[in-house]
Design a protein around this motif. Structure first.
Motif, PDB file in Angstrom:
ATOM      1  N   HIS A  76       0.823  -1.206   0.000  1.00 47.57           N
ATOM      2  CA  HIS A  76       0.000   0.000   0.000  1.00 47.57           C
ATOM      3  C   HIS A  76       0.864   1.266   0.000  1.00 47.57           C
ATOM      4  N   TRP A 132      -3.702  -0.582   7.699  1.00 48.26           N
ATOM      5  CA  TRP A 132      -3.651  -1.733   6.801  1.00 48.26           C
ATOM      6  C   TRP A 132      -3.327  -2.993   7.612  1.00 48.26           C
ATOM      7  N   THR A 133      -3.790  -4.117   7.133  1.00 48.28           N
ATOM      8  CA  THR A 133      -3.640  -5.358   7.908  1.00 48.28           C
ATOM      9  C   THR A 133      -2.175  -5.687   8.185  1.00 48.28           C
ATOM     10  N   THR A 174     -11.774  -4.956  12.374  1.00 48.93           N
ATOM     11  CA  THR A 174     -11.379  -6.224  11.765  1.00 48.93           C
ATOM     12  C   THR A 174     -12.165  -7.364  12.394  1.00 48.93           C
ATOM     13  N   CYS A 191     -13.281  -3.210   7.753  1.00 50.24           N
ATOM     14  CA  CYS A 191     -13.572  -1.922   7.115  1.00 50.24           C
ATOM     15  C   CYS A 191     -12.609  -0.881   7.638  1.00 50.24           C
ATOM     16  N   HIS A 192     -12.231   0.025   6.758  1.00 50.39           N
ATOM     17  CA  HIS A 192     -11.388   1.166   7.112  1.00 50.39           C
ATOM     18  C   HIS A 192     -12.250   2.406   6.931  1.00 50.39           C
ATOM     19  N   ARG A 246     -13.930   1.859   3.277  1.00 50.86           N
ATOM     20  CA  ARG A 246     -13.425   0.793   2.409  1.00 50.86           C
ATOM     21  C   ARG A 246     -13.639  -0.539   3.110  1.00 50.86           C
ATOM     22  N   TYR A 261     -13.001  -4.740   3.077  1.00 49.62           N
ATOM     23  CA  TYR A 261     -12.160  -5.825   2.550  1.00 49.62           C
ATOM     24  C   TYR A 261     -12.669  -7.154   3.064  1.00 49.62           C
ATOM     25  N   HIS A 269     -11.517 -10.579   4.072  1.00 43.33           N
ATOM     26  CA  HIS A 269     -10.286 -11.288   4.416  1.00 43.33           C
ATOM     27  C   HIS A 269     -10.319 -12.770   4.039  1.00 43.33           C
ATOM     28  N   ASP A 294      -9.398 -12.038   0.254  1.00 46.46           N
ATOM     29  CA  ASP A 294      -8.405 -10.983   0.007  1.00 46.46           C
ATOM     30  C   ASP A 294      -7.701 -10.626   1.325  1.00 46.46           C
ATOM     31  N   GLU A 319      -5.744  -7.273   1.586  1.00 46.29           N
ATOM     32  CA  GLU A 319      -6.461  -6.008   1.350  1.00 46.29           C
ATOM     33  C   GLU A 319      -5.980  -5.321   0.073  1.00 46.29           C
ATOM     34  N   ALA A 378     -10.791  -3.183  -2.516  1.00 50.99           N
ATOM     35  CA  ALA A 378     -11.996  -2.993  -1.698  1.00 50.99           C
ATOM     36  C   ALA A 378     -13.198  -3.631  -2.390  1.00 50.99           C
TER      37      ALA A 378
END
Ligand code: ZN
Length: 458
Positions: free
Chosen positions: A285, A294-295, A378, A384-385, A393, A395, A397, A400, A403, A406
């Motif tokens: 990212h 981010w994860t 999470t 979601c972010h 956004r 995702y 998991h 994906d 991430e 989206a």
């Protein structure tokens, strides 16, 4: 005894010695187990063998994981050192304990909520002998993280390598009383930027074809080159090689520490927790460092080893605030219900535990970098972010995990955001009740310089 303050003044170092701190109170119960916490700074879960990394970065951790409960989805509340460690030692979220960055935007220091006790202070009251040995300035005594530690050791400068930290811990262990339980916290900082493994590192990585690593990296789609907020250029391969070398070095010292514990503490019962405080972007990212939601910034390693605890892998999403309830679910300490009353996390190993999403946020440092605060929620499937200035956004998991793209599902995204905002409001309200939000302007010139060097201050 007059000599010691003089030595401390001369050496500028409060290295652990047997005569530090207040006298130990009587033991609250017989046979209380030793408790040991090892934290691995900036260590991504997925760069360790136990979590599937193709390189041999972590033989000691991996062998431990075979005997332990390994948490596959440990999600930290903030990809920032001091806030996550404060969560680990209080069982609360940053909005509750009030430590919202290593140091506040503007250079003031956050004061941990006065309404909270640290695990350390509580254990000290039970008669535990307590020692903290940390490797970097963001965890200096002045932050409040040292509350309750009878012996404390921190670097004289910005940071120190695992070799020195381990030596300090071994020195304390050699004189720790055999007739009392101990709480020992050792913090390693090596994988933090700059990625520069020592000359005597047990392994060096890079320079040979590694198809398995290439495939592993491709799945995460990092940029070949990215830039830190300071403008520093970060070359992917060089960064990953150096980072992995640092982890391998730290892992070797973890082995030395565990051997010394066995030798010094013999057959006394022990609960061991090894936890990361956050991950590292490594150009995924577009981010080389950490601090985002981010994860790869939030997913850290966690294992727990305890007598009678059968080894297994736990897929449950687990928060830093959950670690103390997990530990206290494994031991029987007098008055633990009273301590747990302040804890917001849960014992995810308890029968009937209902898995729930975990809230994370960026630190207030982001405002210094001209960015708005971001949050992540999470869950077992969806992450979601969200933030004030971005569309939420979402995702998946399951399909994906890194991430990369989206998902276009506005209803699920909105529900995730609404739930996250509601949870944040509850945490913030509790923070107000506990006295969160105070800051003090007490950084010394040396601390200011050290924090600037680490990139935490302008
Ligand atoms: Zn950290």
């Amino acid at each position: 005894m007059i000599l010691r303050p003089l030595l401390v003044a001369l050496l500028g170092c409060t290295c652990g010695t047997p005569d530090e701190g207040p006298a130990l109170p009587p033991l609250a119960a017989p046979n209380m187990p030793d408790l040991v916490l090892v934290t691995l700074d900036t260590t991504r879960a997925d760069h360790l063998g136990a979590y599937g990394y193709p390189r041999d970065t972590s033989p000691v951790f991996d062998a431990l994981a075979e005997r332990a409960v390994l948490f596959e989805r440990f999600v930290v509340p903030m990809a920032t050192t001091l806030p996550t460690h404060t969560s680990l030692l209080t069982g609360t979220w940053p909005a509750e304990h009030g430590v919202l960055a290593n140091v506040e935007h503007g250079g003031r220091r956050f004061v941990p909520s006065p309404g909270l006790r640290t695990f350390t202070s509580w254990l000290a009251g039970l008669g535990y002998d307590t020692a903290g040995v940390v490797s970097a300035m963001p965890l200096s005594r002045a932050t409040g993280i040292a509350r309750g530690f009878r012996s404390w050791s921190q670097p004289r400068g910005t940071e120190r390598p695992a070799r020195i930290t381990t030596n300090r811990a071994l020195g304390w262990l050699a004189q720790a009383p055999s007739d009392r339980p101990i709480f020992l916290w050792v913090h390693y900082y090596d994988p933090h930027n700059p990625y520069a493994p020592p000359e005597d590192a047990p392994a060096r990585f890079g320079g040979t074809p590694e198809p398995a690593l290439d495939a592993w990296l491709d799945a995460r789609a990092p940029d070949k080159v990215a830039y830190r907020p300071t403008g520093e250029r970060v070359d992917l391969q060089q960064a990953v090689d150096g980072y992995d070398g640092e982890i391998r070095t730290m892992d070797g010292y973890l082995g030395q520490l565990l051997d010394a514990l066995d030798e010094a503490r013999g057959t006394r019962a022990r609960v061991l927790v090894v936890a990361g405080d956050h991950g590292e972007g490594l150009n995924q990212h577009g981010e080389p460092g950490h601090g985002q939601v981010w994860t790869e910034h939030l997913h850290a390693p966690l294992l727990v080893l305890a007598p009678g605890l059968a080894p297994r892998r736990v897929p449950t999403v687990t928060a830093a605030a959950d670690v103390l309830p997990i530990v206290l679910g494994l031991v029987d300490l007098p008055g633990e219900a009273d301590f747990l009353a302040q804890v917001s996390g849960a014992d995810v190993l308890a029968p009937g535990f209902q898995e729930r999403p975990v809230l994370s946020q960026t630190s207030e440092r982001q405002e210094m970098l001209g960015r708005r605060l971001r949050y992540a929620r999470t869950g077992p499937r969806w992450a979601c972010h969200f933030g004030e200035d971005i569309p939420t956004r979402l995702y998946d998991h399951l399909t994906d995990p890194h991430e990369l793209a989206a998902v276009d599902d506005p209803a699920t995204a909105q529900a995730c955001r609404d739930a996250g905002m509601a949870e944040l409001a509850v945490l913030a309200q509790r923070g107000v009740e506990l006295g969160a939000g105070r800051t003090v302007d007490d950084l010394t010139d040396a601390e200011r310089a050290a924090l600037e060097e680490l990139g935490y201050l302008e």
